[in-house]
Design a protein around this motif. Structure first.
Motif, PDB file in Angstrom:
ATOM      1  N   LEU A 269       0.848  -1.194   0.000  1.00 11.50           N
ATOM      2  CA  LEU A 269       0.000   0.000   0.000  1.00 11.50           C
ATOM      3  C   LEU A 269       0.883   1.243   0.000  1.00 11.50           C
ATOM      4  O   LEU A 269       0.615   2.215  -0.717  1.00 11.50           O
TER       5      LEU A 269
ATOM      6  N   ARG B 230       1.120   4.246  -2.877  1.00 10.90           N
ATOM      7  CA  ARG B 230       1.097   5.670  -2.568  1.00 10.90           C
ATOM      8  C   ARG B 230       2.332   6.377  -3.105  1.00 10.90           C
ATOM      9  O   ARG B 230       2.260   7.505  -3.600  1.00 10.90           O
TER      10      ARG B 230
ATOM     11  N   LEU C  45      -3.093  11.480  -5.291  1.00 15.34           N
ATOM     12  CA  LEU C  45      -2.704  10.708  -4.109  1.00 15.34           C
ATOM     13  C   LEU C  45      -3.657  10.981  -2.955  1.00 15.34           C
ATOM     14  O   LEU C  45      -4.066  10.055  -2.245  1.00 15.34           O
ATOM     15  N   SER C  46      -4.036  12.235  -2.770  1.00 18.08           N
ATOM     16  CA  SER C  46      -4.973  12.586  -1.695  1.00 18.08           C
ATOM     17  C   SER C  46      -6.307  11.885  -1.897  1.00 18.08           C
ATOM     18  O   SER C  46      -6.909  11.368  -0.947  1.00 18.08           O
TER      19      SER C  46
ATOM     20  N   ALA D 133      -5.925   8.096  -1.215  1.00 19.98           N
ATOM     21  CA  ALA D 133      -5.864   7.821   0.223  1.00 19.98           C
ATOM     22  C   ALA D 133      -7.250   7.867   0.860  1.00 19.98           C
ATOM     23  O   ALA D 133      -7.510   7.181   1.857  1.00 19.98           O
ATOM     24  N   SER D 134      -8.156   8.650   0.279  1.00 25.44           N
ATOM     25  CA  SER D 134      -9.493   8.790   0.861  1.00 25.44           C
ATOM     26  C   SER D 134     -10.443   7.676   0.449  1.00 25.44           C
ATOM     27  O   SER D 134     -11.470   7.465   1.097  1.00 25.44           O
TER      28      SER D 134
ATOM     29  N   GLU E 246      -9.220   4.287  -0.819  1.00 25.10           N
ATOM     30  CA  GLU E 246      -8.732   2.911  -0.725  1.00 25.10           C
ATOM     31  C   GLU E 246      -9.191   2.279   0.595  1.00 25.10           C
ATOM     32  O   GLU E 246      -9.302   2.940   1.614  1.00 25.10           O
TER      33      GLU E 246
ATOM     34  N   GLY F  36      -6.170  -0.165   4.075  1.00 26.13           N
ATOM     35  CA  GLY F  36      -5.774   0.181   5.439  1.00 26.13           C
ATOM     36  C   GLY F  36      -6.812  -0.218   6.466  1.00 26.13           C
ATOM     37  O   GLY F  36      -6.489  -0.837   7.493  1.00 26.13           O
TER      38      GLY F  36
END
Length: 236
Positions: free
Chosen positions: A202, A206, A217-218, A221-222, A224, A227
């Protein structure tokens, strides 16, 4: 569901999934009940990884494709003395033809199969058709490795522009893409992920996406789910 029904379901799963298939989960969980919970979690994790790969692979290939189109249009065909077109998939320079190798004709063949349903005069694969038919391995192997002057030339003259925010040596970028590529193969073959370094991959996703576009990328991250799924791993 009572205890007896629960055991019955687990026994069915043991039979239908097979003991060899459940063996890694049994070894890790220590019980059939725990193994089934871990197996179900593994399925959820595989789904989360595959969702992220949908974004990662398309973003990676589009960024690299864009720069290869620009670069190819500046190359001269030695047999004709004329410049190649920007369509490096249909009119590749000698270097790209060598570096991409058999991936290109194989992708064209796959693309041809996918366009058979079109009207007869529209069946010839277009750039977008071939691009979609290329495997992730193509993009991994286009990045410079050891002692390959051709790939290094492509990087220096074209592909580094696809990663404007890269702050690491290119070999670290290649390693990150390779790690995600190997994870993709594990997911595609339905292999267990319970003992894999998913968090590291992961982070690699990124790294690569961030090297291409920080705003993207932001967003990645919101959306995926890897995590959150990792945090939800069932206890032994």
């Amino acid at each position: 569901m009572n205890r007896r029904e629960q055991i019955s379901v687990e026994a069915i799963l043991l039979r239908r999934l097979s003991r060899p298939r459940l063996a890694p989960y049994l070894d890790t969980a220590g019980s059939l009940q725990g193994a089934v919970r871990l197996y179900r979690w593994n399925v959820e994790l595989s789904g989360a990884v595959y969702e992220a790969l949908h974004i990662f692979e398309v973003v990676l290939r589009n960024a690299m494709d864009e720069q290869l189109c620009v670069w190819n249009a500046g190359q001269v065909d030695p047999t004709t003395g004329e410049s190649h077109s920007s369509d490096w998939l249909l009119d590749p320079s000698i270097l790209l033809e060598r570096v991409v190798g058999r991936d290109l004709p194989e992708a064209k063949n796959r693309a041809g199969h996918s366009t058979r349903a079109r009207p007869k005069d529209q069946r010839d694969p277009l750039h977008a058709d071939i691009l979609a038919a290329l495997s992730m391995g193509t993009w991994r192997f286009l990045l410079p490795g050891r002692n390959d002057l051709g790939k290094q030339l492509l990087w220096d003259e074209a592909l580094h522009h696809a990663f404007p925010h890269l702050r690491r040596p290119v070999h670290e970028l290649e390693r990150a893409v390779d790690g995600v590529y190997r994870l993709r193969n594990r997911v595609a073959h339905l292999e267990p992920l319970i003992n894999s370094s998913i968090a590291a991959q992961l982070a690699n996703m990124r790294t690569v996406i961030g090297a291409i576009d920080q705003d993207l990328l932001s967003w990645f991250a919101s959306v995926e789910k890897i995590g959150a799924t990792l945090k939800a791993r069932p206890k032994p």
